[in-house]
Design a protein around this motif. Sequence first.
Motif, PDB file in Angstrom:
ATOM      1  N   ASN A 111      -5.442  -8.641  -5.333  1.00  0.00           N
ATOM      2  CA  ASN A 111      -6.282  -7.748  -5.515  1.00  0.00           C
ATOM      3  C   ASN A 111      -5.747  -6.486  -5.666  1.00  0.00           C
ATOM      4  O   ASN A 111      -5.046  -6.081  -4.688  1.00  0.00           O
ATOM      5  N   CYS A 112      -6.183  -5.610  -6.400  1.00  0.00           N
ATOM      6  CA  CYS A 112      -5.691  -4.278  -6.523  1.00  0.00           C
ATOM      7  C   CYS A 112      -6.688  -3.053  -6.512  1.00  0.00           C
ATOM      8  O   CYS A 112      -7.823  -2.977  -6.960  1.00  0.00           O
ATOM      9  N   LYS A 113      -6.094  -2.112  -5.892  1.00  0.00           N
ATOM     10  CA  LYS A 113      -6.903  -0.653  -5.862  1.00  0.00           C
ATOM     11  C   LYS A 113      -6.005   0.421  -6.379  1.00  0.00           C
ATOM     12  O   LYS A 113      -4.680   0.451  -6.059  1.00  0.00           O
ATOM     13  N   LYS A 119       0.914  -1.241  -0.039  1.00  0.00           N
ATOM     14  CA  LYS A 119      -0.109  -0.127  -0.123  1.00  0.00           C
ATOM     15  C   LYS A 119       1.008   1.275  -0.010  1.00  0.00           C
ATOM     16  O   LYS A 119       1.599   1.473   0.958  1.00  0.00           O
ATOM     17  N   GLU A 171      -2.291  -0.048  -4.340  1.00  0.00           N
ATOM     18  CA  GLU A 171      -2.617  -1.133  -3.326  1.00  0.00           C
ATOM     19  C   GLU A 171      -2.859  -2.335  -4.092  1.00  0.00           C
ATOM     20  O   GLU A 171      -3.410  -2.689  -4.755  1.00  0.00           O
ATOM     21  N   PRO A 190      -9.645   5.193  -3.487  1.00  0.00           N
ATOM     22  CA  PRO A 190      -9.227   4.197  -4.270  1.00  0.00           C
ATOM     23  C   PRO A 190     -10.283   3.417  -4.733  1.00  0.00           C
ATOM     24  O   PRO A 190     -11.220   3.010  -4.159  1.00  0.00           O
ATOM     25  N   LYS A 191     -10.156   2.822  -6.065  1.00  0.00           N
ATOM     26  CA  LYS A 191     -11.050   2.035  -6.777  1.00  0.00           C
ATOM     27  C   LYS A 191     -10.539   0.827  -6.906  1.00  0.00           C
ATOM     28  O   LYS A 191      -9.325   0.624  -7.554  1.00  0.00           O
ATOM     29  N   THR A 192     -11.218  -0.531  -7.036  1.00  0.00           N
ATOM     30  CA  THR A 192     -10.743  -1.604  -7.418  1.00  0.00           C
ATOM     31  C   THR A 192     -10.612  -1.770  -8.866  1.00  0.00           C
ATOM     32  O   THR A 192     -11.473  -1.304  -9.762  1.00  0.00           O
TER      33      THR A 192
END
Length: 105
Positions: A47-49, A2, A83, A57-59
């Motif tokens: 899993n990415c943001k 992060k 992230e 933050p958006k996925t």
Amino acid sequence: MKKTFKLNVENKHPDRQIESIKHEIRKYIKREKNKPRPEGVDFWNFNCKFAKNDEEPKTIEFVDITKNIDEASNEKCETLYMEILSVAGIREPKPELNKDEQEDN
């Protein structure tokens, strides 16, 4: 991972800064993929943001990481937030074909 990255750093060309950010992310992903997997796990999934400047933050999809970094660079953003969290992935078995379906192929 992060982390908030600065895109405008003194004494560094913006293109070189973008490349160093991408390099750091690739290095992290490679390190995570090489970690030993728990029993029953087939691969590491991520899993990415992502967020530009001070946005929420958006996925995003794993394959869209560099595309989003390039977009932030083209929009002249000051910072970007990335992230990436590794999670255990289990492959699903392929569905088996019936004899009728196999004859058609």
